[in-house]
Design a protein around this motif. Structure first.
Motif, short mmCIF file in Angstrom:
data_model
loop_
_atom_site.label_atom_id
_atom_site.label_comp_id
_atom_site.label_asym_id
_atom_site.label_seq_id
_atom_site.Cartn_x
_atom_site.Cartn_y
_atom_site.Cartn_z
N GLU A 1 22.69 34.86 22.22
CA GLU A 1 23.21 33.42 22.86
C GLU A 1 22.61 32.73 23.83
N GLN A 2 21.91 33.66 24.56
CA GLN A 2 21.44 33.37 26.02
C GLN A 2 20.08 32.78 25.82
N ILE A 3 19.31 33.55 24.76
CA ILE A 3 17.93 33.30 24.80
C ILE A 3 17.71 32.84 23.20
N GLY A 4 18.23 33.57 22.52
CA GLY A 4 18.10 33.04 21.09
C GLY A 4 17.95 34.64 19.95
N PRO A 5 18.28 34.58 18.86
CA PRO A 5 18.24 35.65 18.10
C PRO A 5 17.01 36.53 18.27
N ILE A 6 15.81 35.89 18.20
CA ILE A 6 14.52 36.85 18.30
C ILE A 6 14.57 37.85 19.41
N ALA A 7 15.28 37.38 20.61
CA ALA A 7 15.08 38.15 21.57
C ALA A 7 16.24 39.29 21.68
N ARG A 8 16.89 39.48 20.67
CA ARG A 8 18.18 40.40 20.77
C ARG A 8 17.52 41.77 20.91
N PRO A 9 17.91 42.78 21.72
CA PRO A 9 17.42 43.97 21.64
C PRO A 9 17.56 44.63 20.42
N ARG A 10 16.72 45.52 19.89
CA ARG A 10 16.60 46.36 18.79
C ARG A 10 17.72 47.36 19.06
N ASP A 11 17.45 47.92 20.36
CA ASP A 11 18.30 49.11 20.72
C ASP A 11 18.75 48.95 22.20
#
Ligand code: 6R9
Length: 655
Positions: free
Chosen positions: A596-606
């Motif tokens: 939400e803050q940056i964008g789905p591509i920034a979501r950590p894998r772990d």
């Protein structure tokens, strides 16, 4: 990393340019000679292939480095060069865009039609009070209107800032604020992964400031394309439907000339600090190099080729090789809205077959994910039209290169591995197809007219067989002209390191092989490369600590088979939070939070929840050690840690 480098250095396969390709190639070895004889005259020659309303007399002004001026006394109109020029030359009926929507709807847009549309949009923008130098934010899916919007802004001498549609409302807001945009051009939504992904709600959220930032103050209007058909909220007086105003506008608009150094666009990219940098590009030099490199590296024969660059216009690759380069060359290109595997895993190959794509330009991450699902999928389609393949965004490992060569290129299409950056504006290091003998995994040689080197920390050439830092030693036409609103950061980031030599520091590690060819080894700073997208570790860390549960966070890029690198986060949770909330599910909550803050591509894998982070005595987080953990390796040298026991604790927690 070490084993990967060793592997690269033992790579000794060579691929000579196929004779049939070489016979008809745009590029020739003579280009290198011409550039070596007189670099500036070489670029002046390329620039003169564009249309200048006022011809330039001066090529390069480097009197106040690092602020370069190219072709400064010349005047041109970028959109005229990409559109009207081809129509006036009698090519108006040539298809500019072969657009394919994700659900399978399609449109063909000729140069005449695109010119007409751009003129109307230009008139709409003028009517909304947009003038020379004003900023326009573009937040659109991959639809023809996105290209039309960029060119319309360029046509009137305004400056666009395209924000990738996958970015969140917050990221959009930061970018709108930084540029002080007057207008936002968006869509209700676009198709992604089989459903409509809304865009307009993010714009509303960004502008209303419901996220806590307060109402946005510079944006006067939002122009909305109907694409997704999803319901959208409407602010009367501010919001306008594209389909209400564009068709009504006049298609008469004469392109005015602007100075070569007129700003063309700002494009935000991740740096080593949390705040994204607004990379500024200008007109004449940028267009010259974008068009030239597209022509010679992608071997564009405008009347016969079908070019497809799969990048989104939200990235520099989409700017230079979807919008500007191919259109300046009068090429016909495919524009695809959706994801590679929707509605089936062969979607891209179906598009190649359907349109007879001859040149495909894509990223190693895509190639690796196709590799993973196997050759059976592409084998179902006729890919025989493909005669040239390109790679961009990150180092391509030799295995992926060979798969691309055999399975997609039918063992005949040359591969060009092209190194460049948002900052460089256009391709800098690449083989020339039909000229260069290629090596899987190496980007190889600087283009004619480009001067690079690999140097040590002192700026001394490392010599063949050695590794170091990639620098550009002479100014080039499409170089960034600065960071929007922050000349100091521009100097600090790119020029201070080798100030004495006047070299541009790219932030990439590289190695020269025994032939002097360049092998890129990834970033040397805190920038990660996930699926070819640049992400800053610091930016994700600040997003994490912005969550009420998080006390501290450290983010690393761990190598990942498919995406190149993956985001792995280590977080320390606040005692106060733990006292009142369960820890179960927190990892996932934080992943979504970053999205939400940056964008789905920034979501950590772990996400690993740990008790402590490894720090040096001066308090610097030792990401190197966390990377060891994230990649499942034995943890390296911990002697500089303030508390040497912390890593065994972390390793145990992660297991
Ligand atoms: C065009 C683009 C730039 C960074 C760059 C480098 C990496 C790009 C590469 C490559 C090895 C290649 N990179 N192309 N590394 N080989 N062919 O990707 O721009 O998004 O600004 O990223 O990408 O690390 O510094 P941008």
């Amino acid at each position: 990393m070490t084993s990967q480098i060793d592997h690269l250095l033992t790579e000794n396969r060579r691929f000579a340019p196929p004779a049939a390709f070489a016979a008809d190639a745009v590029a020739t070895a003579a280009l290198y000679e011409e550039a070596a004889a007189d670099r500036e005259a070489f670029w002046a020659h390329r620039a003169r292939e564009l249309h200048w309303h006022t011809p330039f007399t001066e090529v390069l002004d480097w009197s106040t480095p690092p602020f370069a001026k190219w072709f400064a006394d010349g005047e041109l109109n970028v959109a005229y060069n990409c559109l009207d020029r081809h129509v006036e030359a009698g090519d108006g009926d040539r298809v500019a865009l072969l657009w394919e929507g994700e659900p399978g709807d399609s449109r063909r847009v000729t140069y005449a039609e695109l010119t007409d549309e751009v003129k109307r949009v230009a008139n709409v923008l003028i009517g909304l009070g947009v003038g020379h130098g004003d900023r326009v934010a573009i937040y659109l899916p991959m639809i023809p209107e996105a290209i039309a919007a960029m060119l319309a802004v360029a046509r009137i001498g305004a400056i666009h800032s395209v924000v990738f549609g996958g970015f969140s409302a917050d990221s959009l807001r930061t970018r709108i604020d930084d540029a002080g945009a007057k207008i936002v051009i968006t869509a209700d939504g676009g198709y992604r992964k089989g459903k409509v992904s809304p865009l307009k709600p993010a714009v509303d959220l960004a502008l209303d400031g419901r996220s806590g930032a307060g109402p946005q103050e510079t944006v006067e209007h939002v122009l909305v394309v109907r694409r997704g058909g999803n319901d959208v909220a409407w602010t009367e007086g501010r919001d306008l439907w594209w389909h209400d105003v564009v068709p009504e506008a006049s298609a008469e608009h004469e392109a005015q000339p602007f100075p070569a150094e007129n700003p063309l666009f700002i494009l935000y990219t991740s740096g080593t600090t949390g705040k994204p940098k607004g990379i500024l590009h200008t007109s004449g030099g940028y267009l010259t190099q974008a068009a030239f490199t597209n022509k010679v590296v992608h071997d564009i024969h405008p009347s016969t080729d079908i070019f497809w660059c799969t990048a989104d216009i939200g990235w520099i690759t989409g700017h230079s090789y979807v919008a500007y380069g191919p259109l300046a060359n009068g090429a016909t290109q495919v524009l695809y809205e959706g994801t590679p595997d929707t509605p089936h895993p062969g979607r891209w190959w179906e598009i190649v077959e359907k349109y007879g794509v001859t040149i495909l330009y894509t990223a190693p991450t895509a190639i690796r994910s196709f590799m993973k699902i196997g050759r059976k999928i592409p084998r179902k389609f006729d890919l025989s039209s493909l005669r040239l393949l390109g790679s961009v965004g990150e180092p391509i490992n030799p295995e992926a290169w060979m798969w691309y060569h055999k399975i997609i290129g039918g063992k005949t299409a040359p591969i060009v591995d092209t190194w460049w950056q948002t900052e460089t504006g256009a391709i800098m290091v690449s083989a020339l197809p039909g000229v260069t003998e290629t090596k899987p995994g190496s980007a190889q040689v600087p283009l004619p007219g480009i001067a690079i080197d690999v140097v040590d920390e002192d700026g001394t050439h490392v010599g063949n067989g050695n590794g170091g830092l990639l620098v550009v030693t002479k100014p080039w036409p499409s170089m960034l002209r600065g960071i929007w609103g922050d000349p100091e950061r521009f100097k600090e980031t790119y020029w201070d390191k080798f100030e004495k030599q006047g070299y541009y520091f790219a932030g990439d590690g590289a190695r020269l092989d025994d032939d002097g060819d360049v092998w890129f080894l990834g970033r040397v700073d805190d920038v990660m490369n996930v699926s070819g997208h640049r992400l800053s570790t610091t930016e994700i860390e600040s997003a994490l600590v912005g969550n009420e549960a998080v006390a501290e966070a450290a983010v690393v890029g761990a190598s990942d088979e498919t995406t190149g690198q993956a985001v792995v986060a280590f977080v320390i949770v606040k005692e106060s939070y733990l006292a009142e909330h369960p820890i179960d599910g927190l990892g996932n909550t934080l992943r979504l939070w970053v999205g939400e803050q940056i964008g789905p591509i920034a979501r950590p894998r772990d996400i690993y929840i740990v008790g402590e982070l490894p720090k040096t005595r001066s308090g610097k987080i030792m990401r190197r050690l966390l990377r060891d953990v994230a990649e499942g390796r034995e943890v390296g040298d911990t002697t500089t840690l303030a508390d040497t026991a912390v890593m065994s604790v972390i390793s145990a927690q992660v297991k």
